[in-house]
Design a protein around this motif. Structure first.
Motif, PDB file in Angstrom:
ATOM      1  N   ILE A   1       0.869  -1.173   0.000  1.00 40.12           N
ATOM      2  CA  ILE A   1       0.000   0.000   0.000  1.00 40.12           C
ATOM      3  C   ILE A   1       0.906   1.223   0.000  1.00 40.12           C
ATOM      4  O   ILE A   1       1.621   1.483   0.961  1.00 40.12           O
ATOM      5  CB  ILE A   1      -0.922   0.007   1.236  1.00 40.12           C
ATOM      6  N   SER A   2       0.907   1.953  -1.096  1.00 40.33           N
ATOM      7  CA  SER A   2       1.797   3.100  -1.279  1.00 40.33           C
ATOM      8  C   SER A   2       0.969   4.342  -1.571  1.00 40.33           C
ATOM      9  O   SER A   2       0.190   4.358  -2.533  1.00 40.33           O
ATOM     10  CB  SER A   2       2.752   2.823  -2.444  1.00 40.33           C
TER      11      SER A   2
ATOM     12  N   GLY B   1      -8.749   7.535   1.837  1.00 38.72           N
ATOM     13  CA  GLY B   1      -9.858   6.608   1.630  1.00 38.72           C
ATOM     14  C   GLY B   1      -9.438   5.379   0.844  1.00 38.72           C
ATOM     15  O   GLY B   1      -9.804   4.248   1.193  1.00 38.72           O
ATOM     16  N   GLN B   2      -8.665   5.585  -0.196  1.00 38.53           N
ATOM     17  CA  GLN B   2      -8.183   4.449  -0.996  1.00 38.53           C
ATOM     18  C   GLN B   2      -7.191   3.604  -0.189  1.00 38.53           C
ATOM     19  O   GLN B   2      -7.208   2.380  -0.266  1.00 38.53           O
ATOM     20  CB  GLN B   2      -7.550   4.945  -2.302  1.00 38.53           C
ATOM     21  N   GLY B   3      -6.338   4.265   0.590  1.00 37.83           N
ATOM     22  CA  GLY B   3      -5.396   3.531   1.439  1.00 37.83           C
ATOM     23  C   GLY B   3      -6.128   2.684   2.466  1.00 37.83           C
ATOM     24  O   GLY B   3      -5.761   1.526   2.717  1.00 37.83           O
TER      25      GLY B   3
ATOM     26  N   ALA C   1       0.424  -6.538   5.350  1.00 32.91           N
ATOM     27  CA  ALA C   1       0.617  -5.463   4.375  1.00 32.91           C
ATOM     28  C   ALA C   1       1.790  -4.585   4.781  1.00 32.91           C
ATOM     29  O   ALA C   1       2.178  -4.520   5.947  1.00 32.91           O
ATOM     30  CB  ALA C   1      -0.649  -4.615   4.258  1.00 32.91           C
ATOM     31  N   LEU C   2       2.305  -3.905   3.785  1.00 27.57           N
ATOM     32  CA  LEU C   2       3.375  -2.934   3.968  1.00 27.57           C
ATOM     33  C   LEU C   2       2.805  -1.581   3.557  1.00 27.57           C
ATOM     34  O   LEU C   2       2.279  -1.456   2.450  1.00 27.57           O
ATOM     35  CB  LEU C   2       4.545  -3.345   3.067  1.00 27.57           C
ATOM     36  N   TYR C   3       2.878  -0.596   4.464  1.00 30.85           N
ATOM     37  CA  TYR C   3       2.329   0.738   4.199  1.00 30.85           C
ATOM     38  C   TYR C   3       3.483   1.701   3.948  1.00 30.85           C
ATOM     39  O   TYR C   3       4.233   2.037   4.863  1.00 30.85           O
ATOM     40  CB  TYR C   3       1.472   1.197   5.383  1.00 30.85           C
ATOM     41  N   ASP C   4       3.623   2.129   2.709  1.00 23.17           N
ATOM     42  CA  ASP C   4       4.739   2.967   2.271  1.00 23.17           C
ATOM     43  C   ASP C   4       4.292   4.422   2.148  1.00 23.17           C
ATOM     44  O   ASP C   4       3.613   4.803   1.207  1.00 23.17           O
ATOM     45  CB  ASP C   4       5.256   2.445   0.918  1.00 23.17           C
ATOM     46  N   ALA C   5       4.670   5.206   3.155  1.00 20.45           N
ATOM     47  CA  ALA C   5       4.448   6.653   3.183  1.00 20.45           C
ATOM     48  C   ALA C   5       5.542   7.220   4.082  1.00 20.45           C
ATOM     49  O   ALA C   5       6.272   6.457   4.716  1.00 20.45           O
ATOM     50  CB  ALA C   5       3.057   6.974   3.728  1.00 20.45           C
TER      51      ALA C   5
END
Length: 162
Positions: A37-38, A61-63, A82-86
């Protein structure tokens, strides 16, 4: 008696140019059963360009939708989290991501902190096709220095890469 699967969220934390997305690509090659998730990719999908900031509520919202799907797929045995890339440089932003993730069913929150000096990030940024203004990176650096990731935030583990 069966127990619910552990659903992990890897939260990447670091300045633009610190190597988060590059690291994520390599990590996902060795652990392909993890959703990616980027926020940059989401911007690209929503606005046609990863550099277009656009309205944050749409990106968020999309994230959130992608997180929900990652939890569902993990609970069904298709994924392992999941991996959250921010950038996640501000503690309040991390708190929002973590609270949302837990409310959606993530059971284990892991931080991967890219502790890379500002000068290196600025230098890498200059070589990118999509550059972040240096003043923005400097501000983010101050924010992260003032609130580095801590176990008290609720992380099961913090991996500090420098």
């Amino acid at each position: 008696m069966s127990t619910a699967p552990d659903v992990s969220l890897w939260l990447l934390i670091g300045l633009p140019g610190s190597g988060k997305s590059t690291w994520a690509r390599h990590f996902l090659q060795t652990a392909p059963a993890i959703a990616y998730i980027s926020t940059d990719q989401i911007r690209g999908e929503l606005f046609g360009n990863e550099a277009t900031q656009g309205p944050w509520p749409q990106v968020w919202g999309q994230g959130t939708y992608q997180m929900r799907e990652a939890v569902r797929q993990s609970q069904e045995g298709e994924l392992h989290g999941a991996l959250y890339d921010a950038t996640n440089v501000r503690r309040r932003d991390r708190r929002r991501v973590m609270q949302t993730a837990q409310s959606l069913g993530f059971t284990r929150l892991l931080a991967v902190w890219f502790d890379v000096p500002l000068g290196i990030c600025l230098q890498r940024n200059q070589g990118r096709s999509r550059q972040v203004p240096p003043a923005v990176i400097a501000t983010m650096s101050r924010q992260l220095a003032g609130a580095p990731p801590q176990p008290e935030e609720g992380f099961a583990a913090i991996y500090r890469l420098s």
